[in-house]
Design a protein around this motif. Structure first.
Motif, PDB file in Angstrom:
ATOM      1  N   VAL A  25       0.849  -1.182   0.000  1.00  0.00           N
ATOM      2  CA  VAL A  25       0.000   0.000   0.000  1.00  0.00           C
ATOM      3  C   VAL A  25       0.887   1.235   0.000  1.00  0.00           C
ATOM      4  CG1 VAL A  25      -1.774   1.270   1.241  1.00  0.00           C
ATOM      5  CG2 VAL A  25      -1.769  -1.235   1.282  1.00  0.00           C
ATOM      6  N   CYS A  26       0.682   2.111  -0.974  1.00  0.00           N
ATOM      7  CA  CYS A  26       1.512   3.302  -1.094  1.00  0.00           C
ATOM      8  C   CYS A  26       0.659   4.556  -0.975  1.00  0.00           C
ATOM      9  CB  CYS A  26       2.269   3.323  -2.412  1.00  0.00           C
ATOM     10  SG  CYS A  26       3.499   2.002  -2.550  1.00  0.00           S
ATOM     11  N   VAL A  27       1.210   5.555  -0.297  1.00  0.00           N
ATOM     12  CA  VAL A  27       0.548   6.843  -0.134  1.00  0.00           C
ATOM     13  C   VAL A  27       1.493   7.917  -0.627  1.00  0.00           C
ATOM     14  CG1 VAL A  27      -0.447   8.465   1.515  1.00  0.00           C
ATOM     15  CG2 VAL A  27      -0.734   5.999   1.866  1.00  0.00           C
ATOM     16  N   CYS A  28       0.996   8.817  -1.469  1.00  0.00           N
ATOM     17  CA  CYS A  28       1.836   9.873  -2.032  1.00  0.00           C
ATOM     18  C   CYS A  28       2.047  10.987  -1.006  1.00  0.00           C
ATOM     19  CB  CYS A  28       1.184  10.447  -3.285  1.00  0.00           C
ATOM     20  SG  CYS A  28       1.066   9.279  -4.650  1.00  0.00           S
ATOM     21  N   LEU A  29       3.294  11.387  -0.822  1.00  0.00           N
ATOM     22  CA  LEU A  29       3.644  12.466   0.100  1.00  0.00           C
ATOM     23  C   LEU A  29       4.467  13.518  -0.636  1.00  0.00           C
ATOM     24  CD1 LEU A  29       4.678  10.282   3.156  1.00  0.00           C
ATOM     25  CD2 LEU A  29       2.473  11.377   2.763  1.00  0.00           C
ATOM     26  N   ASP A  30       4.470  14.725  -0.084  1.00  0.00           N
ATOM     27  CA  ASP A  30       5.147  15.839  -0.747  1.00  0.00           C
ATOM     28  C   ASP A  30       6.657  15.801  -0.583  1.00  0.00           C
ATOM     29  OD1 ASP A  30       2.704  16.852  -1.579  1.00  0.00           O
ATOM     30  OD2 ASP A  30       2.444  18.029   0.256  1.00  0.00           O
ATOM     31  N   LYS A  31       7.136  15.274   0.556  1.00  0.00           N
ATOM     32  CA  LYS A  31       8.558  15.301   0.861  1.00  0.00           C
ATOM     33  C   LYS A  31       9.037  13.906   1.275  1.00  0.00           C
ATOM     34  CE  LYS A  31       8.250  20.067   2.645  1.00  0.00           C
ATOM     35  NZ  LYS A  31       8.460  20.928   3.841  1.00  0.00           N
ATOM     36  N   PRO A  32      10.351  13.667   1.212  1.00  0.00           N
ATOM     37  CA  PRO A  32      10.884  12.367   1.637  1.00  0.00           C
ATOM     38  C   PRO A  32      10.625  12.107   3.120  1.00  0.00           C
ATOM     39  CG  PRO A  32      12.502  13.561   0.328  1.00  0.00           C
ATOM     40  CD  PRO A  32      11.397  14.525   0.619  1.00  0.00           C
ATOM     41  N   VAL A  33      10.309  10.872   3.444  1.00  0.00           N
ATOM     42  CA  VAL A  33      10.097  10.463   4.833  1.00  0.00           C
ATOM     43  C   VAL A  33      11.455  10.247   5.507  1.00  0.00           C
ATOM     44  CG1 VAL A  33       9.205   8.625   6.312  1.00  0.00           C
ATOM     45  CG2 VAL A  33       7.866   9.434   4.355  1.00  0.00           C
ATOM     46  N   VAL A  34      11.624  10.813   6.708  1.00  0.00           N
ATOM     47  CA  VAL A  34      12.892  10.680   7.416  1.00  0.00           C
ATOM     48  C   VAL A  34      12.794   9.726   8.603  1.00  0.00           C
ATOM     49  CG1 VAL A  34      13.692  12.958   6.705  1.00  0.00           C
ATOM     50  CG2 VAL A  34      12.404  12.728   8.832  1.00  0.00           C
ATOM     51  N   SER A  35      11.577   9.473   9.097  1.00  0.00           N
ATOM     52  CA  SER A  35      11.421   8.536  10.208  1.00  0.00           C
ATOM     53  C   SER A  35       9.992   8.011  10.252  1.00  0.00           C
ATOM     54  CB  SER A  35      11.763   9.204  11.551  1.00  0.00           C
ATOM     55  OG  SER A  35      10.831  10.229  11.858  1.00  0.00           O
ATOM     56  N   VAL A  36       9.855   6.845  10.875  1.00  0.00           N
ATOM     57  CA  VAL A  36       8.550   6.214  11.027  1.00  0.00           C
ATOM     58  C   VAL A  36       8.398   5.728  12.462  1.00  0.00           C
ATOM     59  CG1 VAL A  36       7.083   4.287  10.308  1.00  0.00           C
ATOM     60  CG2 VAL A  36       8.474   5.489   8.614  1.00  0.00           C
ATOM     61  N   ASP A  37       7.268   6.031  13.072  1.00  0.00           N
ATOM     62  CA  ASP A  37       6.955   5.550  14.412  1.00  0.00           C
ATOM     63  C   ASP A  37       6.004   4.362  14.311  1.00  0.00           C
ATOM     64  OD1 ASP A  37       8.482   7.513  15.613  1.00  0.00           O
ATOM     65  OD2 ASP A  37       6.807   8.911  15.808  1.00  0.00           O
ATOM     66  N   VAL A  38       6.334   3.293  15.019  1.00  0.00           N
ATOM     67  CA  VAL A  38       5.488   2.095  15.043  1.00  0.00           C
ATOM     68  C   VAL A  38       5.237   1.709  16.492  1.00  0.00           C
ATOM     69  CG1 VAL A  38       5.260  -0.308  14.338  1.00  0.00           C
ATOM     70  CG2 VAL A  38       6.471   1.300  12.849  1.00  0.00           C
ATOM     71  N   GLU A  39       3.970   1.607  16.858  1.00  0.00           N
ATOM     72  CA  GLU A  39       3.571   1.266  18.227  1.00  0.00           C
ATOM     73  C   GLU A  39       2.672   0.037  18.207  1.00  0.00           C
ATOM     74  OE1 GLU A  39       0.564   3.058  21.661  1.00  0.00           O
ATOM     75  OE2 GLU A  39       1.339   4.380  20.087  1.00  0.00           O
ATOM     76  N   VAL A  40       3.017  -0.959  18.999  1.00  0.00           N
ATOM     77  CA  VAL A  40       2.181  -2.154  19.096  1.00  0.00           C
ATOM     78  C   VAL A  40       0.938  -1.830  19.935  1.00  0.00           C
ATOM     79  CG1 VAL A  40       2.043  -4.543  19.887  1.00  0.00           C
ATOM     80  CG2 VAL A  40       4.170  -3.670  18.878  1.00  0.00           C
ATOM     81  N   VAL A  41      -0.219  -2.137  19.386  1.00  0.00           N
ATOM     82  CA  VAL A  41      -1.481  -1.886  20.073  1.00  0.00           C
ATOM     83  C   VAL A  41      -2.012  -3.210  20.617  1.00  0.00           C
ATOM     84  CG1 VAL A  41      -3.842  -1.041  19.821  1.00  0.00           C
ATOM     85  CG2 VAL A  41      -1.975   0.041  18.531  1.00  0.00           C
ATOM     86  N   PRO A  42      -2.285  -3.291  21.920  1.00  0.00           N
ATOM     87  CA  PRO A  42      -2.821  -4.538  22.479  1.00  0.00           C
ATOM     88  C   PRO A  42      -4.098  -4.970  21.761  1.00  0.00           C
ATOM     89  CG  PRO A  42      -2.209  -3.020  24.231  1.00  0.00           C
ATOM     90  CD  PRO A  42      -2.108  -2.251  22.950  1.00  0.00           C
ATOM     91  N   CYS A  43      -4.183  -6.255  21.461  1.00  0.00           N
ATOM     92  CA  CYS A  43      -5.367  -6.782  20.778  1.00  0.00           C
ATOM     93  C   CYS A  43      -5.598  -8.200  21.279  1.00  0.00           C
ATOM     94  CB  CYS A  43      -5.167  -6.757  19.264  1.00  0.00           C
ATOM     95  SG  CYS A  43      -6.619  -7.247  18.327  1.00  0.00           S
ATOM     96  N   THR A  44      -6.380  -8.332  22.342  1.00  0.00           N
ATOM     97  CA  THR A  44      -6.589  -9.630  22.979  1.00  0.00           C
ATOM     98  C   THR A  44      -8.062 -10.014  23.094  1.00  0.00           C
ATOM     99  OG1 THR A  44      -6.670  -8.663  25.206  1.00  0.00           O
ATOM    100  CG2 THR A  44      -4.493  -9.295  24.346  1.00  0.00           C
ATOM    101  N   LYS A  45      -8.973  -9.110  22.798  1.00  0.00           N
ATOM    102  CA  LYS A  45     -10.393  -9.346  23.064  1.00  0.00           C
ATOM    103  C   LYS A  45     -11.027 -10.235  21.990  1.00  0.00           C
ATOM    104  CE  LYS A  45     -10.188  -6.748  26.678  1.00  0.00           C
ATOM    105  NZ  LYS A  45     -10.219  -7.360  28.024  1.00  0.00           N
ATOM    106  N   VAL A  46     -11.820 -11.198  22.440  1.00  0.00           N
ATOM    107  CA  VAL A  46     -12.538 -12.082  21.518  1.00  0.00           C
ATOM    108  C   VAL A  46     -14.049 -12.017  21.755  1.00  0.00           C
ATOM    109  CG1 VAL A  46     -10.606 -13.669  21.179  1.00  0.00           C
ATOM    110  CG2 VAL A  46     -12.180 -14.045  23.084  1.00  0.00           C
TER     111      VAL A  46
END
Length: 205
Positions: A25-46
């Motif tokens: 999946v690609c998203v067009c941006l105006d400027k080069p990306v210099v960093s990416v933040d990734v956070e794990v989200v708890p997902c345990t509910k059934v």
């Protein structure tokens, strides 16, 4: 124009799961990306039991209608949105801090708050039913052969990208109704991007 590719964002995770098939999946941006933040989200509910306290704390009437309330900014406000957004709400703690961190709660909150042109529901059922259906579509589960209990196997990641000017995805402005989640199914080797940009965009007549 730069392209942010989510297969690159999580390339290390790709190696761990040894993905052979995935949708890029690609998203067009105006400027080069210099960093990416990734956070794990708890997902345990059934199940939807997380929301049981909402039915007995004064947010809803016995009929399931959401109780309206006064707000200084929003003319059409209710106890449900106040519980979701405002820590000083008398009902804020009916759902604990740990449960509020669950992806199921995030999904419910985003569906309740909606977008800039959202027309809010009068009753709780549309929110609960839609949350349940979308959650089932996004999340994969499996049954333990010994205990027979169901458990979530998907990994949920909250992602954002930054260029030299600051955050550029999802959206430059910090807004709780703007979000991007990657949902990873390690068995099907699928990754789903679930995102929303708050605002109505630009219209021309």
């Amino acid at each position: 124009m730069d392209l942010i590719c989510f297969s690159n964002i999580c390339s290390q995770m790709w190696n761990v799961f040894d993905f052979s098939v995935f949708v890029c999946v690609c998203v067009c941006l105006d400027k080069p990306v210099v960093s990416v933040d990734v956070e794990v989200v708890p997902c345990t509910k059934v199940s939807m039991e997380l929301f049981d306290p909402i039915y007995s704390c004064g947010i809803l009437r016995p009929s399931g209608h959401v109780v309206k309330c006064f707000h200084d900014v929003y003319p059409d406000y209710d106890e449900l949105r106040q519980m979701l957004q405002e820590e000083d709400s008398e009902h804020y703690n009916v759902i604990g801090r740990e449960e509020r961190g669950e992806f199921l709660f995030h999904l419910f909150k985003h569906l309740c708050l909606g977008g800039e042109l959202c027309q809010y529901e009068d009753t709780i059922d549309p929110y609960i039913n839609t949350t349940k259906q979308v959650y089932k579509d996004l999340i994969s589960v499996q049954k333990d052969p010994d205990t027979k209990k169901m458990s979530v196997v998907s990994t949920v990641l909250k992602v954002s990208a930054h260029d030299e000017s600051g955050r550029c995805y999802p959206g430059r402005r910090e807004e709780e109704r703007t979000f991007a989640f990657l949902i990873v199914d390690p068995f099907k080797r699928h990754v789903t991007l679930f995102h929303h940009f708050y605002g109505v965009g630009n219209f021309t007549l």
